[in-house]
Design a protein around this motif. Structure first.
Motif, PDB file in Angstrom:
ATOM      1  N   MET A  82       0.850  -1.187   0.000  1.00  0.00           N
ATOM      2  CA  MET A  82       0.000   0.000   0.000  1.00  0.00           C
ATOM      3  C   MET A  82       0.891   1.245   0.000  1.00  0.00           C
ATOM      4  SD  MET A  82      -2.849   1.108   2.822  1.00  0.00           S
ATOM      5  CE  MET A  82      -1.612   1.129   4.128  1.00  0.00           C
ATOM      6  N   SER A  83       0.733   2.120  -0.996  1.00  0.00           N
ATOM      7  CA  SER A  83       1.564   3.301  -1.115  1.00  0.00           C
ATOM      8  C   SER A  83       0.775   4.531  -0.695  1.00  0.00           C
ATOM      9  CB  SER A  83       2.023   3.465  -2.551  1.00  0.00           C
ATOM     10  OG  SER A  83       0.916   3.649  -3.398  1.00  0.00           O
ATOM     11  N   THR A  84       1.406   5.389   0.090  1.00  0.00           N
ATOM     12  CA  THR A  84       0.740   6.623   0.495  1.00  0.00           C
ATOM     13  C   THR A  84       1.771   7.709   0.710  1.00  0.00           C
ATOM     14  OG1 THR A  84       0.849   5.988   2.819  1.00  0.00           O
ATOM     15  CG2 THR A  84      -1.182   5.461   1.654  1.00  0.00           C
ATOM     16  N   ILE A  85       1.321   8.947   0.551  1.00  0.00           N
ATOM     17  CA  ILE A  85       2.105  10.102   0.948  1.00  0.00           C
ATOM     18  C   ILE A  85       1.214  10.923   1.868  1.00  0.00           C
ATOM     19  CG2 ILE A  85       3.305  12.181   0.205  1.00  0.00           C
ATOM     20  CD1 ILE A  85       3.690  10.881  -2.531  1.00  0.00           C
ATOM     21  N   ILE A  86       1.503  10.918   3.143  1.00  0.00           N
ATOM     22  CA  ILE A  86       0.763  11.752   4.087  1.00  0.00           C
ATOM     23  C   ILE A  86       1.651  12.961   4.374  1.00  0.00           C
ATOM     24  CG2 ILE A  86      -0.254  11.908   6.376  1.00  0.00           C
ATOM     25  CD1 ILE A  86      -1.808  10.152   4.420  1.00  0.00           C
ATOM     26  N   TYR A  87       1.159  14.135   3.993  1.00  0.00           N
ATOM     27  CA  TYR A  87       1.970  15.340   4.041  1.00  0.00           C
ATOM     28  C   TYR A  87       2.019  15.943   5.444  1.00  0.00           C
ATOM     29  CZ  TYR A  87       1.981  15.329  -1.055  1.00  0.00           C
ATOM     30  OH  TYR A  87       2.167  14.982  -2.366  1.00  0.00           O
ATOM     31  N   GLU A 102      -2.483   9.713  -4.387  1.00  0.00           N
ATOM     32  CA  GLU A 102      -1.172   9.432  -3.812  1.00  0.00           C
ATOM     33  C   GLU A 102      -1.212   9.357  -2.291  1.00  0.00           C
ATOM     34  OE1 GLU A 102       1.028  12.712  -5.332  1.00  0.00           O
ATOM     35  OE2 GLU A 102       0.440  14.055  -3.706  1.00  0.00           O
ATOM     36  N   CYS A 103      -2.295   9.857  -1.684  1.00  0.00           N
ATOM     37  CA  CYS A 103      -2.429   9.803  -0.226  1.00  0.00           C
ATOM     38  C   CYS A 103      -3.107   8.519   0.256  1.00  0.00           C
ATOM     39  CB  CYS A 103      -3.209  11.019   0.278  1.00  0.00           C
ATOM     40  SG  CYS A 103      -2.385  12.591  -0.019  1.00  0.00           S
ATOM     41  N   GLY A 104      -3.455   7.623  -0.678  1.00  0.00           N
ATOM     42  CA  GLY A 104      -4.055   6.356  -0.297  1.00  0.00           C
ATOM     43  C   GLY A 104      -5.568   6.418  -0.192  1.00  0.00           C
ATOM     44  N   PHE A 105      -6.159   5.315   0.224  1.00  0.00           N
ATOM     45  CA  PHE A 105      -7.608   5.221   0.381  1.00  0.00           C
ATOM     46  C   PHE A 105      -8.037   5.835   1.715  1.00  0.00           C
ATOM     47  CE2 PHE A 105      -6.874   1.272  -2.278  1.00  0.00           C
ATOM     48  CZ  PHE A 105      -7.360   1.842  -3.448  1.00  0.00           C
ATOM     49  N   ASN A 106      -9.206   6.431   1.723  1.00  0.00           N
ATOM     50  CA  ASN A 106      -9.700   7.085   2.944  1.00  0.00           C
ATOM     51  C   ASN A 106      -9.722   6.142   4.136  1.00  0.00           C
ATOM     52  OD1 ASN A 106     -10.113   9.276   1.268  1.00  0.00           O
ATOM     53  ND2 ASN A 106     -12.350   9.218   1.375  1.00  0.00           N
ATOM     54  N   LYS A 107     -10.187   4.922   3.919  1.00  0.00           N
ATOM     55  CA  LYS A 107     -10.386   3.983   5.024  1.00  0.00           C
ATOM     56  C   LYS A 107      -9.082   3.600   5.718  1.00  0.00           C
ATOM     57  CE  LYS A 107     -10.277  -0.120   2.006  1.00  0.00           C
ATOM     58  NZ  LYS A 107      -8.958  -0.617   2.487  1.00  0.00           N
ATOM     59  N   ASP A 108      -7.973   3.753   5.000  1.00  0.00           N
ATOM     60  CA  ASP A 108      -6.687   3.346   5.566  1.00  0.00           C
ATOM     61  C   ASP A 108      -6.013   4.444   6.369  1.00  0.00           C
ATOM     62  OD1 ASP A 108      -6.848   0.806   4.371  1.00  0.00           O
ATOM     63  OD2 ASP A 108      -6.040   1.591   2.484  1.00  0.00           O
ATOM     64  N   HIS A 109      -6.597   5.650   6.357  1.00  0.00           N
ATOM     65  CA  HIS A 109      -5.919   6.779   7.008  1.00  0.00           C
ATOM     66  C   HIS A 109      -6.905   7.658   7.761  1.00  0.00           C
ATOM     67  CE1 HIS A 109      -2.194   5.793   4.952  1.00  0.00           C
ATOM     68  NE2 HIS A 109      -2.921   5.598   3.878  1.00  0.00           N
ATOM     69  N   ARG A 110      -7.681   7.045   8.635  1.00  0.00           N
ATOM     70  CA  ARG A 110      -8.614   7.812   9.455  1.00  0.00           C
ATOM     71  C   ARG A 110      -7.842   8.718  10.407  1.00  0.00           C
ATOM     72  NH1 ARG A 110     -13.054   7.312   6.396  1.00  0.00           N
ATOM     73  NH2 ARG A 110     -13.746   5.149   6.192  1.00  0.00           N
ATOM     74  N   THR A 111      -8.281   9.949  10.530  1.00  0.00           N
ATOM     75  CA  THR A 111      -7.573  10.899  11.395  1.00  0.00           C
ATOM     76  C   THR A 111      -8.052  10.799  12.836  1.00  0.00           C
ATOM     77  OG1 THR A 111      -9.177  12.642  10.934  1.00  0.00           O
ATOM     78  CG2 THR A 111      -7.279  12.488   9.469  1.00  0.00           C
TER      79      THR A 111
END
Length: 260
Positions: A1-6, A43-52
């Motif tokens: 799973m690739s993501t860029i969280i800024y 590029e930030c990934g799927f919403n479900k994988d990065h809940r704040t």
């Protein structure tokens, strides 16, 4: 799973394919993603994988961090071409987006008056009067319109709002009276479940061109995948395909750039 969280609220400067030396402004929390789209190419990934788990940065925090960064860049003799609202989600969803825009204009005028202010938006909130007014103040109001095919939108852009209506979006972009910039992603391949997502063919391009002509934007920016996507089966559109689409936009009398 690739993501860029800024980082939030300020990141960069980075080199943008379309905008030059860009200082990023991320109005989302730094620990995840909040967006009204759940694009399979994000590029930030799927919403479900990065809940704040943390709140949006406040208007005051954004202004303080931006001023500190602009002061730092000035001492380093670095001059950004653009201050760009982007990052981990839809910037216009920030609860005080209009106020942040006013602060950014003030700080830009003080520290780097030559820089443009750009907002990369998926267009979902432009019908709101305060958002519309704020976007009308920036130099580059860049609004997403990947296609006008509703089935494609639901498979690729995947709006989280059941009320999303591309025809309303087109009407809302028109309401900027030629001062909007349309941004469109073209790509090829299939999703991981085998759904064809090639929007470079005439079935998609011709209706999109008709919508572009109707909107009559100031400019169109077309592009393709640049970084690794969360759905790993997607493919870039070719230079030749993008150039052909660009040339058709230009033939309408509308400036258009292609980024590969």
């Amino acid at each position: 799973m690739s993501t860029i969280i800024y980082p939030s609220p300020i990141f960069g400067p980075v080199h943008s394919r379309r905008l030059g030396i860009s200082l990023g402004i991320n109005l989302m929390p730094a620990d995840g993603k909040i967006c009204t789209f759940d694009c399979i190419y994000c590029e930030c990934g799927f919403n479900k994988d990065h809940r704040t788990k943390t709140p949006h940065p406040t208007r005051e925090h954004v202004a303080k961090a931006l001023e500190a960064k602009l002061k730092e860049l000035k001492t380093q003799d670095i001059h950004p071409d653009v201050l760009t609202f982007a990052g981990n989600g839809e910037p216009t969803s920030h609860p005080d987006f209009a106020g942040v825009i006013d602060d950014t204009i003030r700080l830009r005028n003080e520290y780097c008056p030559q820089a443009k202010i750009s907002v990369l938006s998926n267009s979902t909130f432009i019908h709101r009067p305060k958002i519309h007014e704020a976007l009308s103040k920036v130099d580059n109001n860049i609004l997403k319109l990947d296609t006008i095919n509703a089935d494609y939108i639901n498979k690729v852009d995947r709006p989280t709002q059941p009320s999303y209506d591309v025809n309303r979006i087109i009407a809302d972009i028109k309401s900027f009276n030629g001062q909007a910039i349309i941004q469109t992603m073209f790509m090829k391949g299939e999703t991981e479940d085998g759904t064809n997502i090639d929007n470079t063919g005439e079935e998609f391009v011709k209706p999109w061109l008709d919508a572009v002509k109707e909107i009559a934007p100031r400019e169109v920016m077309i592009y393709t995948i640049d970084r690794e996507t969360p759905d790993h089966s997607l493919q870039k559109a070719t230079h030749e395909e993008l150039d052909a689409i660009r040339d058709r936009v230009v033939a309408l009398g509308i400036p258009c750039t292609a980024s590969y």
